[in-house]
Design an enzyme around this catalytic site. Structure first.
Site, PDB file in Angstrom:
ATOM      1  N   CYS A  66       0.861  -1.178   0.000  1.00  0.00           N
ATOM      2  CA  CYS A  66       0.000   0.000   0.000  1.00  0.00           C
ATOM      3  C   CYS A  66       0.902   1.234   0.000  1.00  0.00           C
ATOM      4  O   CYS A  66       1.750   1.375   0.887  1.00  0.00           O
ATOM      5  CB  CYS A  66      -0.857  -0.024   1.267  1.00  0.00           C
ATOM      6  SG  CYS A  66      -1.851   1.459   1.519  1.00  0.00           S
ATOM      7  N   CYS A 176      -0.961   3.957  -6.248  1.00  0.00           N
ATOM      8  CA  CYS A 176      -1.879   3.365  -5.261  1.00  0.00           C
ATOM      9  C   CYS A 176      -2.170   1.968  -5.763  1.00  0.00           C
ATOM     10  O   CYS A 176      -2.501   1.783  -6.935  1.00  0.00           O
ATOM     11  CB  CYS A 176      -3.169   4.178  -5.163  1.00  0.00           C
ATOM     12  SG  CYS A 176      -4.522   3.334  -4.304  1.00  0.00           S
TER      13      CYS A 176
HETATM   14  N1  DGL Z   1      -4.132   0.822  -1.608  1.00  0.00           N
HETATM   15  C1  DGL Z   1      -3.798   2.079  -1.007  1.00  0.00           C
HETATM   16  C2  DGL Z   1      -2.505   2.628  -1.649  1.00  0.00           C
HETATM   17  O1  DGL Z   1      -1.752   1.912  -2.287  1.00  0.00           O
HETATM   18  C3  DGL Z   1      -4.839   3.167  -1.069  1.00  0.00           C
HETATM   19  C4  DGL Z   1      -6.239   2.877  -0.738  1.00  0.00           C
HETATM   20  C5  DGL Z   1      -6.747   3.652   0.471  1.00  0.00           C
HETATM   21  O2  DGL Z   1      -6.979   4.872   0.361  1.00  0.00           O
HETATM   22  O3  DGL Z   1      -6.891   3.028   1.498  1.00  0.00           O
HETATM   23  O4  DGL Z   1      -2.206   3.788  -1.490  1.00  0.00           O
END
Ligand code: DGL
Length: 264
Positions: A66, A176
């Site tokens: 993430c 993201c």
């Molecule tokens: N999957 C998260 C990232 O890579 C973002 C999603 C969220 O806002 O929780 O930044």
């Protein structure tokens, strides 16, 4: 590995491809999704809580799958826990190397856009190229709901890539993990002149390098098992995974439980 939800599954797919004999725990912190709209202190708290759960179950390496959690929490995690962490950051370095126009765009969550880590990255690699950062407050939500192939999501994607085209950028880095599942749609909407860079495979390769540096790997003759965990609702998590699979995501099948005695 963990993410705020299903985005990190893109990293899981790539990691499982490279490490088919390794057991992998995937934790979706769905009860706290989205990280992208939370203050950094909260993200640090959650990242630490999830790390404890994974360590308790025998994890030897934690992949922060993430960008938002990496940006807000990885320094804190490294200070706090005696285990290696692999994180992710927007692929600005490869983007800067690939642009012919001297202009690149980054698509990220609002929290990543505000973070000091991104500012430092832009300072480091953005000296020679113009960087346009686009914060998308509601795009990860579409993926989290499994809506990766519907017209409302396409309309949002179109709106977010419009400034990419308008700015003349010829490379767009996806910052993201959720956006990995929208890659084809983003490529279609960005058009032929824009190269889209998505870093899941590079992060998986880094995870393998770090794991190998820890010593010889134990190989399970019958193949590695993948255990899907969530702080949210198990059935809802399984349903979104099924939607992503129906749309073509090659998710490894999960097991019901990895016996604790065998962990580590
Ligand atoms: N999957 C998260 C990232 O890579 C973002 C999603 C969220 O806002 O929780 O930044």
């Amino acid at each position: 590995m963990f993410d705020s939800g299903v985005g990190g599954l893109a990293v899981l797919i790539e990691t499982h491809r490279l490490l088919p004999d390794e057991d992998i725990l995937y934790y979706a912190d769905s009860a706290y999704f989205p990280y992208g709209s939370r203050p950094p202190e909260q993200i640090r708290e959650r990242a630490a809580a999830v790390t404890r759960i994974l360590l308790d179950r025998g994890a030897r390496l934690i992949v922060v799958a993430c960008n938002t959690a990496t940006s807000a929490a990885i320094a804190y995690l490294r200070e706090t826990f005696d285990v290696p962490f692999v994180g992710m950051e927007p692929a600005l370095k490869p983007a800067a190397e690939r642009t012919l126009a001297g202009k690149v765009a980054l698509l990220v969550t609002p929290q990543t856009a505000r973070g000091q880590k991104l500012a430092a990255l832009i300072d480091r690699y953005g000296a020679e190229v113009a960087v346009r950062t686009i914060a998308a407050p509601d795009l990860a939500e579409r993926v989290e709901a499994g809506a990766i192939d519907d017209p409302a999501t396409r309309a949002l994607v179109r709106a977010y890539v419009a400034p990419v085209r308008a700015s003349g950028a010829d490379v767009l880095a996806l910052g993201c993990t959720h956006y990995a599942f929208l890659r084809s749609m983003i490529e279609e909407e960005a058009g032929d002149g824009v190269l889209v860079i998505e870093p899941s495979a590079a992060v998986a390769r880094q995870a393998v390098r770090v794991l190998d540096s820890l010593g010889p790997r134990e190989r399970r003759a019958s193949g590695g098992r993948v255990l899907y965990l969530t702080s949210g609702n198990d059935a809802a998590f399984a349903a979104v995974r099924a939607r992503l699979e129906a749309a073509g995501a090659a998710l490894p099948p999960g097991v019901a439980e990895v016996p604790r005695a065998e962990e580590g």
